[in-house]
Design an enzyme around this catalytic site. Structure first.
Site, PDB file in Angstrom:
ATOM      1  N   ASP A  40      23.685-118.510  -2.266  1.00 26.49           N
ATOM      2  CA  ASP A  40      22.816-117.437  -1.768  1.00 26.49           C
ATOM      3  C   ASP A  40      23.527-116.086  -1.716  1.00 26.49           C
ATOM      4  OD1 ASP A  40      20.425-116.377  -0.966  1.00 26.49           O
ATOM      5  OD2 ASP A  40      20.688-116.860   1.153  1.00 26.49           O
TER       6      ASP A  40
ATOM      7  N   SER B 171      18.295-110.314   6.444  1.00 25.06           N
ATOM      8  CA  SER B 171      18.994-111.039   5.379  1.00 25.06           C
ATOM      9  C   SER B 171      19.802-110.083   4.518  1.00 25.06           C
ATOM     10  CB  SER B 171      17.997-111.761   4.478  1.00 25.06           C
ATOM     11  OG  SER B 171      17.358-112.793   5.151  1.00 25.06           O
TER      12      SER B 171
ATOM     13  N   HIS C 209      18.437-114.705  -2.104  1.00 23.64           N
ATOM     14  CA  HIS C 209      17.018-114.856  -1.808  1.00 23.64           C
ATOM     15  C   HIS C 209      16.334-113.525  -1.521  1.00 23.64           C
ATOM     16  CE1 HIS C 209      18.133-115.048   2.610  1.00 23.64           C
ATOM     17  NE2 HIS C 209      16.979-114.433   2.713  1.00 23.64           N
TER      18      HIS C 209
END
Length: 401
Positions: free
Chosen positions: A154, A238, A123
C-alpha cells in the site's frame, strides 16, 4: 476516495478497483459524477506479526538536513501546535479522479523532494485516471502522475508536475518507536482540504498484521509490520503523516478500524494503523530508482480490460451453461479492450495471464505488475462451453492500480 483501509477518503479504504483486472468499471454507463469523497480502509482482521525493514537510501537522503525540510532533527519534545506548524508544510492534499466510475476521492501525501515527489498510500491513487495535489506549504495545485506503486504494501510515489521549492518532510527512525510513545497524525481528514487535521494519541502496539478492505471496490489485502495507535484518524487522512513528539514522520497513516469508520465519533474505540516510515521509504527508494519487481510497478499501468466476478462462476450470475472451470470468471469485458480484441466475452473464465494461473481480481493485478502498456502478454481462458483458448495480447494504458 474512501478511507477504510486508511483514511484517504473515499471512505476509508482504496479507490474503486481499476478496470484491468478488476471489477465493475470495465464498460461503465455514464452516470452523473458522484460527490467528492475521502478515502479509507476498513480493518477486517488483526493479529500480531513481527517483521522488520531497513529504510535504505531515502531515509538517509530525504529530510536528514534542516535546509528545505519541514522540521529539523530535534531532541526537544514539541507541543501539538508546534508539531503541526512544522509538519504541515511538508504535506499535500491529494484528489484522485476515477474517470471510469465518475468518482473523486481525497487523501493525503508526504513531500519527499523539493521538486514534487510525493509519498502516499497506493489505495489513495488506485483506479485514478487523473490526480491533483495541493501543496500545503505554498497553496499551489499541481497535476500529478504516478511514478510507481507497491500494491502489496500500500505504498505509492507520485510526481507533482512543474513543482519546485516544495518543503520536504523530515523523517525519523521508525525502528526506534516504542509502546506508549506519544504520536500525532496529520492529514486531509474527510477530504476537506486546507489546514491539515490533527489527531493525538499513543502507540498501542507494534509489528501488527491486518486484513484491510476497500469499501468502494470490495478488494482486500494483508498488510504487515504496522504501527498501531489510538489516534482517531479519519477517512481522508490516508497517506498522511504519523509524527513523533519531536516533529519527525515515523509512519504513513493507512487504515482504521471499521468501528470508528462507521461510527465516526471522537476517538472512542479507535484503532488506527500506519506503515513504518522506514518500510515506506525503502519502497519509495526502489520506485524512485526505477527498480520494478514482482510487487513494485514502475510507470503507467497495463490494462487488459476485464471485470471479474469476485464470487466465481459457480456462485455468480447464474448464466445457463456458463463455465465452471477454475479461474477468474469474467463479469465484464470492456469494448475495444485488449481482452475484447483477443475474443474474450462475458461469461468466459480467464485461467492464466503471462503464464501465471489466476482465479481472482487480485491474481490478475499481481500478474500484470511487471508489465507495461505496449507489452505483449499471453493469456488463456475457457469459454462458456468449456472450450479452451489462448492468445497473445498487447496491453493498453489503464488507471493506476
Amino acid at each position: 476516495m474512501s478511507d477504510t483501509h486508511d483514511p484517504e477518503y473515499s471512505g476509508q479504504g482504496y479507490l474503486p478497483g481499476p478496470a484491468f483486472g478488476g471489477y465493475s468499471y470495465a464498460t461503465p454507463p455514464p452516470p452523473p459524477p458522484r460527490p467528492h469523497r475521502s478515502r479509507a480502509l476498513v480493518i477486517t482482521g488483526v493479529a500480531a506479526l513481527a517483521i522488520g525493514a531497513a529504510a535504505g537510501g531515502l531515509i538517509n537522503g530525504l529530510g536528514s538536513s534542516p535546509a528545505g525540510t519541514a522540521t529539523a532533527t530535534s531532541k526537544t519534545m514539541l507541543t501539538t501546535g508546534e508539531i503541526a506548524a512544522r509538519v504541515d508544510p511538508g504535506l499535500v492534499d491529494v484528489v484522485s479522479t476515477d474517470g471510469l466510475a465518475q468518482q473523486e476521492s481525497a487523501g493525503t501525501g508526504i513531500v519527499l523532494t523539493s521538486n514534487g515527489e510525493i509519498l502516499t498510500n497506493n489505495h489513495v491513487i488506485s483506479g485514478a485516471t487523473s490526480i491533483k495535489v495541493t501543496d500545503i506549504g505554498n497553496g499551489k495545485t499541481y497535476t500529478a502522475k504516478v511514478v510507481g506503486y507497491d500494491q502489496s504494501h500500500d505504498v505509492a510515489v507520485i510526481q507533482a508536475e512543474g513543482a519546485s521549492g516544495l518543503t520536504r518532510a523530515s523523517f525519523g527512525d521508525s525502528s526506534s518507536v516504542k509502546l506508549g510513545d506519544r504520536v500525532v497524525a496529520l492529514g486531509n481528514a474527510q477530504g476537506k482540504g486546507g489546514t491539515p487535521s490533527v489527531a493525538e494519541g499513543n502507540v498501542t502496539a507494534l509489528n501488527q498484521s491486518i486484513t484491510a478492505s476497500d469499501e468502494a471496490s470490495g478488494d482486500s489485502e494483508q498488510l504487515t509490520g504496522l504501527i498501531e495507535t489510538d489516534a482517531p484518524i479519519q477517512p481522508g487522512d490516508s497517506g498522511g503523516s504519523l509524527v513523533n513528539a519531536y516533529g519527525q514522520v515515523i509512519g504513513v497513516d493507512t487504515a482504521a478500524s471499521s468501528t470508528y469508520q462507521f461510527q465516526g465519533q471522537g476517538n472512542s474505540g479507535t484503532t488506527a494503523y500506519a506503515i513504518p516510515i522506514n518500510t515506506a521509504l525503502s519502497i519509495a527508494n526502489q520506485i524512485e530508482a526505477g527498480h520494478g519487481s514482482s510487487t513494485v510497478h514502475i510507470g503507467a499501468t497495463a490494462y487488459l480490460g476485464v471485470g471479474v466476478n469476485p464470487q466465481g462462476a459457480s456462485n455468480g450470475f447464474g448464466v445457463p451453461g456458463s463455465s465452471t472451470a477454475a479461474g477468474a470468471y469474467l463479469a465484464e469485458v470492456a469494448q475495444n479492450s485488449p481482452a475484447a480484441n483477443a475474443g474474450l466475452v462475458q461469461g468466459d473464465t480467464l485461467t492464466t495471464v503471462g503464464g501465471t494461473s489466476v482465479s481472482s481480481f487480485e491474481d490478475i493485478q499481481h500478474a500484470l505488475v511487471k508489465y507495461h502498456p505496449g507489452d505483449s502478454v499471453s493469456i488463456s481462458w475457457t469459454d462458456a462451453t468449456g472450450q479452451s483458448h489462448s492468445a497473445n495480447v498487447t496491453l493498453a494504458t489503464g488507471p493506476a492500480q
